[in-house]
Design a protein around this motif. Structure first.
Motif, PDB file in Angstrom:
ATOM      1  N   ASP A 209       3.020 -15.365   2.388  1.00  0.00           N
ATOM      2  CA  ASP A 209       3.251 -16.355   1.375  1.00  0.00           C
ATOM      3  C   ASP A 209       1.936 -16.408   0.484  1.00  0.00           C
ATOM      4  N   GLU A 210       0.958 -16.300   1.155  1.00  0.00           N
ATOM      5  CA  GLU A 210      -0.470 -16.315   0.195  1.00  0.00           C
ATOM      6  C   GLU A 210      -0.401 -14.856  -0.508  1.00  0.00           C
ATOM      7  N   ALA A 211      -0.127 -13.844   0.022  1.00  0.00           N
ATOM      8  CA  ALA A 211       0.091 -12.561  -0.769  1.00  0.00           C
ATOM      9  C   ALA A 211       0.961 -12.647  -1.861  1.00  0.00           C
ATOM     10  N   VAL A 212       1.988 -13.094  -1.781  1.00  0.00           N
ATOM     11  CA  VAL A 212       3.050 -13.108  -2.922  1.00  0.00           C
ATOM     12  C   VAL A 212       2.517 -13.694  -4.291  1.00  0.00           C
ATOM     13  N   PRO A 213       1.846 -14.962  -4.440  1.00  0.00           N
ATOM     14  CA  PRO A 213       1.281 -15.136  -5.708  1.00  0.00           C
ATOM     15  C   PRO A 213       0.184 -14.368  -6.283  1.00  0.00           C
ATOM     16  N   GLN A 287      -5.289 -10.284   5.632  1.00  0.00           N
ATOM     17  CA  GLN A 287      -4.691 -10.684   4.266  1.00  0.00           C
ATOM     18  C   GLN A 287      -4.639  -9.759   3.319  1.00  0.00           C
ATOM     19  N   THR A 288      -5.760  -8.907   3.081  1.00  0.00           N
ATOM     20  CA  THR A 288      -5.547  -7.741   2.112  1.00  0.00           C
ATOM     21  C   THR A 288      -4.719  -6.808   2.538  1.00  0.00           C
ATOM     22  N   LEU A 290      -1.721  -7.302   3.877  1.00  0.00           N
ATOM     23  CA  LEU A 290      -0.268  -7.848   3.447  1.00  0.00           C
ATOM     24  C   LEU A 290      -0.244  -7.816   2.021  1.00  0.00           C
ATOM     25  N   THR A 291      -1.367  -8.296   1.272  1.00  0.00           N
ATOM     26  CA  THR A 291      -1.397  -8.432  -0.113  1.00  0.00           C
ATOM     27  C   THR A 291      -1.147  -6.875  -0.688  1.00  0.00           C
ATOM     28  N   HIS A 292      -1.704  -5.830  -0.176  1.00  0.00           N
ATOM     29  CA  HIS A 292      -1.558  -4.287  -0.504  1.00  0.00           C
ATOM     30  C   HIS A 292      -0.074  -4.096  -0.155  1.00  0.00           C
ATOM     31  N   GLU A 293       0.556  -4.262   0.750  1.00  0.00           N
ATOM     32  CA  GLU A 293       1.674  -3.898   1.214  1.00  0.00           C
ATOM     33  C   GLU A 293       2.830  -4.540   0.160  1.00  0.00           C
ATOM     34  N   THR A 294       2.696  -5.789  -0.148  1.00  0.00           N
ATOM     35  CA  THR A 294       3.481  -6.519  -0.848  1.00  0.00           C
ATOM     36  C   THR A 294       3.373  -6.113  -2.347  1.00  0.00           C
ATOM     37  N   VAL A 315      -3.568   0.833  -6.988  1.00  0.00           N
ATOM     38  CA  VAL A 315      -3.285  -0.214  -7.668  1.00  0.00           C
ATOM     39  C   VAL A 315      -2.795  -1.107  -6.566  1.00  0.00           C
ATOM     40  N   ALA A 316      -2.500  -0.817  -5.268  1.00  0.00           N
ATOM     41  CA  ALA A 316      -2.025  -1.606  -4.393  1.00  0.00           C
ATOM     42  C   ALA A 316      -3.621  -2.499  -3.771  1.00  0.00           C
TER      43      ALA A 316
END
Length: 426
Positions: A209-213, A287-288, A290-294, A315-316
């Motif tokens: 949920d933090e990664a998506v925004p 966190q990074t 999950l943000t990378h994969e998202t 880019v990810a």
């Protein structure tokens, strides 16, 4: 008398001719015309068999969607006791998964060698496609291939197994519910599925949920703004979901299905966690990651075979680290060590570098891609980076798109990137 004898002789001759003609016609019908009938009969029988199997699959799919356990198990061969036991468990383990759609398609029969049954039961080896969607998250289906054995007995078809094709290299796909009971946790933008407790999976949902925004800030268009995360129980089970070997993913904390290949085709993306590697990450690392994969989920529609891995992975990472508040030397530790020792890469990372089995070499590949993308965002703009990404995906050479977007040839871009590495890391 002579006239009467002549009439009797003519009558007898005519009778003989008629009999011979009738016999010839009968012989002709029996030996000539039916030559095409066996093929027609065989085709008709095959069509009827396939129709029966399709009807069976339709009934079983409806049973899954309607949560009708007796109807689901009625499709399973009662004599295939081991398979029947597994299917009872699969149905129960699937209970909490929110399904919007579930269907099967008979792709082909004769899909793998299948010896005759000892009891004379008619059996068919088939390739079957499963397509399903998760409620509220999938706009396109996940598609998976299964190699099933069908059995025909007492006028009806059954599914009798899903592993008879393994000896011929035809392995059925594996889903989470094939590995045990699935717990489901919903976040604001995420859906997390796995065999763990609600408490354990809630942490993944919070991080997603933090990664998506963060990802939506960089990639606002072209995706749903939601992510599905699967958390299998081990590295081996993660590899099974991907149709791969555990060693292939030992150095990865997570992957986005569809990037990785395997027996499943993920039109709707899944972030799949390697729980053994993920457990060793710091909070920042989790966190990074999950943000990378998202980011891979967000860029799927604009990622093609034309996109080099230094750009897609870079880019990810750029999206994951852009607000990290850490220096390049802190993030790119392996590449920093190499540059400090005078080992500045001569070229941008090749695709093969992202499959290195050596952890340090793998890190240098990711770090090099990240810094190439960071350089574009810093020295041109984030918008120019996303423009380059979309242009490359459309086809044509990377060199031509670098010229059009940044005004540099590929050699000039590489030279500028090498200078940037020394500036940021030395």
């Amino acid at each position: 008398m002579a006239a009467a004898q002549l009439r009797r002789s003519l009558t007898a001759s005519l009778v003989r001719v008629a009999v011979l003609a009738a016999l010839f016609a009968l012989l002709f019908q029996c030996t000539v015309h039916p030559s095409s009938h066996p093929a027609k009969a065989t085709a008709t029988a095959a069509d009827a068999a396939e129709a029966g199997m399709r009807q069976l699959l339709t009934r079983q799919a409806a049973a899954v969607l309607h949560r009708d356990r007796p109807a689901f198990l009625a499709a399973v061969d009662p004599r295939a006791t081991g398979y029947l036991t597994r299917q009872r468990k699969v149905f129960d383990d699937l209970a909490d998964v929110p399904l919007a759609a579930w269907s099967y398609r008979l792709v082909a029969t004769g899909a793998f060698p299948l010896p005759p049954a000892a009891d004379g039961t008619v059996r068919t080896a088939a390739q079957v496609e499963l397509r399903y969607r998760l409620t509220g998250f999938d706009t396109q289906p996940v598609s998976a291939t299964y190699y099933l054995t069908f059995a025909h007995r007492d006028g009806r078809w059954y599914v009798a197994g899903d592993d008879d094709g393994a000896a011929a290299g035809k392995h059925s796909a594996v889903e989470l519910w094939d590995q045990g009971p699935v717990t489901v946790v919903r976040g604001r933008y995420s859906l997390v599925l796995g065999p763990g407790s609600v408490t354990a999976l809630r942490r993944y949902a919070d991080e997603a949920d933090e990664a998506v925004p963060q990802v939506r800030h960089a990639w606002p268009d072209g995706w749903t703004g939601k992510v599905v995360v699967e958390v299998p129980g081990s590295l081996a089970r993660m590899a099974a979901l991907l149709g791969a070997e555990p060693a292939d993913y030992r150095n990865f904390a997570a992957v986005t299905a569809g990037e990785a290949g395997g027996t499943a085709t993920f039109h709707s993306d899944r972030v799949i966690i390697n729980p053994e590697a993920f457990a060793g990450l710091s909070e920042f690392g989790r966190q990074t990651t999950l943000t990378h994969e998202t980011t891979h989920v967000a860029t799927r529609a604009t990622t093609t075979a034309n996109t080099p891995l230094w750009l897609s992975e870079g880019v990810a990472d750029w999206t994951a680290y852009r607000t990290a508040g850490r220096t390049a030397r802190e993030i790119a530790a392996e590449l920093s060590t190499a540059v400090a020792a005078g080992r500045v890469p001569a070229a941008l990372p090749a695709d093969a570098d992202f499959h290195a089995t050596d952890a340090a070499a793998l890190s240098r590949a990711y770090e090099g891609g990240w810094l190439a993308c960071r350089m574009v965002a810093d020295q041109w703009s984030p918008a120019r980076l996303t423009d380059l990404y979309r242009a490359v995906a459309a086809g044509g050479s990377v060199d031509s798109h670098l010229r059009a977007t940044l005004g540099l040839t590929l050699p000039a871009f590489t030279a500028r990137w090498r200078a940037y590495l020394q500036q940021e890391l030395a």
